[in-house]
Design an enzyme around this catalytic site. Sequence first.
Site, PDB file in Angstrom:
ATOM      1  N   TYR A 115       0.746  -1.588  -0.132  1.00 35.49           N
ATOM      2  CA  TYR A 115      -0.469  -0.154  -0.237  1.00 35.49           C
ATOM      3  C   TYR A 115       0.809   1.205  -0.213  1.00 35.49           C
ATOM      4  O   TYR A 115       1.491   0.765   0.475  1.00 35.49           O
ATOM      5  CB  TYR A 115      -1.020   0.012   1.753  1.00 35.49           C
ATOM      6  CG  TYR A 115      -1.946   1.479   1.034  1.00 35.49           C
ATOM      7  CD1 TYR A 115      -2.787   1.192   0.723  1.00 35.49           C
ATOM      8  CD2 TYR A 115      -1.449   2.543   2.316  1.00 35.49           C
ATOM      9  CE1 TYR A 115      -3.813   2.284   0.420  1.00 35.49           C
ATOM     10  CE2 TYR A 115      -2.094   3.463   1.716  1.00 35.49           C
ATOM     11  CZ  TYR A 115      -3.364   3.945   1.279  1.00 35.49           C
ATOM     12  OH  TYR A 115      -4.373   4.965   1.087  1.00 35.49           O
TER      13      TYR A 115
ATOM     14  N   GLU B 169      -3.816   7.395  -4.126  1.00 36.48           N
ATOM     15  CA  GLU B 169      -3.554   6.213  -3.667  1.00 36.48           C
ATOM     16  C   GLU B 169      -2.949   4.975  -4.228  1.00 36.48           C
ATOM     17  O   GLU B 169      -3.765   5.079  -5.656  1.00 36.48           O
ATOM     18  CB  GLU B 169      -4.651   5.966  -2.937  1.00 36.48           C
ATOM     19  CG  GLU B 169      -5.079   4.352  -2.250  1.00 36.48           C
ATOM     20  CD  GLU B 169      -6.189   4.268  -1.377  1.00 36.48           C
ATOM     21  OE1 GLU B 169      -6.025   4.827  -0.066  1.00 36.48           O
ATOM     22  OE2 GLU B 169      -7.314   3.867  -2.530  1.00 36.48           O
TER      23      GLU B 169
END
Length: 390
Positions: free
Chosen positions: A109, A197
């Site tokens: 992530y 993101e």
Amino acid sequence: MDVHEYQAKEILAAHGVAIPPGTVAFSPDQAVYAATELGGSHWVVKAQIHAGARGKAGGVKLCRTYHEVQQAARDLLGKRLVTSQTGPEGKPVQRVYVEVADPFEREIYLGYVLDRKLERVRVIASKHGGMDIEEIARTAPDELLQVIVEPAVGLQQFQARELAFQLGLNLKQVSRAVQTIMGAYRAFRDNDATMLEINPLVITKDDKVLALDAKMSFDDNALFRRRNIVDMNDPSQSDPREAQAHEHSLNYIGLDGEIGCIVNGAGLAMATMDMIKHAGGNPANFLDVGGGASPERVANAFRLVLSDRRVKVVLVNIFAGINRCDWVAQGVVDAVRAERIEGVPLVVRLAGTNVEAGKKIIAESGIPIIQADTLAEAAQKAVAAWQSVK
């Protein structure tokens, strides 16, 4: 303003971030052609909407043949995809992204967000990719890696390198991860983004670091200098009422209640919605008409609020500082007459400059307007009016 995944990837690729080969398609036949042009033996067809959690909702399909690519595109295009982030109404799928599906070994992530409290860019990373950041924070908070960027110097190479090592990458992977981390930061900074993101950022068997998915949001106040970003806007992903509000310089967000709100000031609008909830009702919208509540502006606000068929009552809450209550009251009266508002109870609360003159205008208008002196009273009267007509 949000953009689609493929658009976010275009921005990232322009700043040196590696992405898998992919092409956007607007029809099943285009999807098949895209797959043939991309080559390979496996492809993933992704619904392009402004929301996450698409995979869990069936919006991401792995395909092994051209026929499967065509069928996946046919299943997705024209559909309203409902995910945990869209609400029950979902978002329309008008395009899909066809991407080569190569195997990978690890998911990571990587995110960038504008921390308004610190007035800094915060970089967040985790060894656990493919999960929502909220889930990572809940299940593995100790493994969240964070870097606060000093705006005077920006993100530094040594910070990106340290982050890559903390993610457990080998030397070859670290070099490529640093390029990705720095490139993504430049994409965030140079385009006035508020959120970026990459989830997941994947590591392949041959040590490549690829952005497998990407989401970006941009500061609306900076769009005047980002025409390339404005051109990426997809109106189909926005509430048409919000698009209409933008045309009239009104700050509007549609909700699912029955009491429409017309308020000046964002803080007062939030307080009005809270008071409606406290009184037992449900606000239908957030609407801030701003400082210049002219008759035309108020009329546009009424038109916008009443375009929602769920609205049964309208509550106008104005605190006149720069404005004057008599001007606002005349604007309300003119708007009601111009829009011929009938059958919808109207509650008006005025406070501030020339409040008595404003109340007099409303009282002498001959229009059945319910007046209130306080916000609590206005909310109670609006809820009572709603209960009487529902």
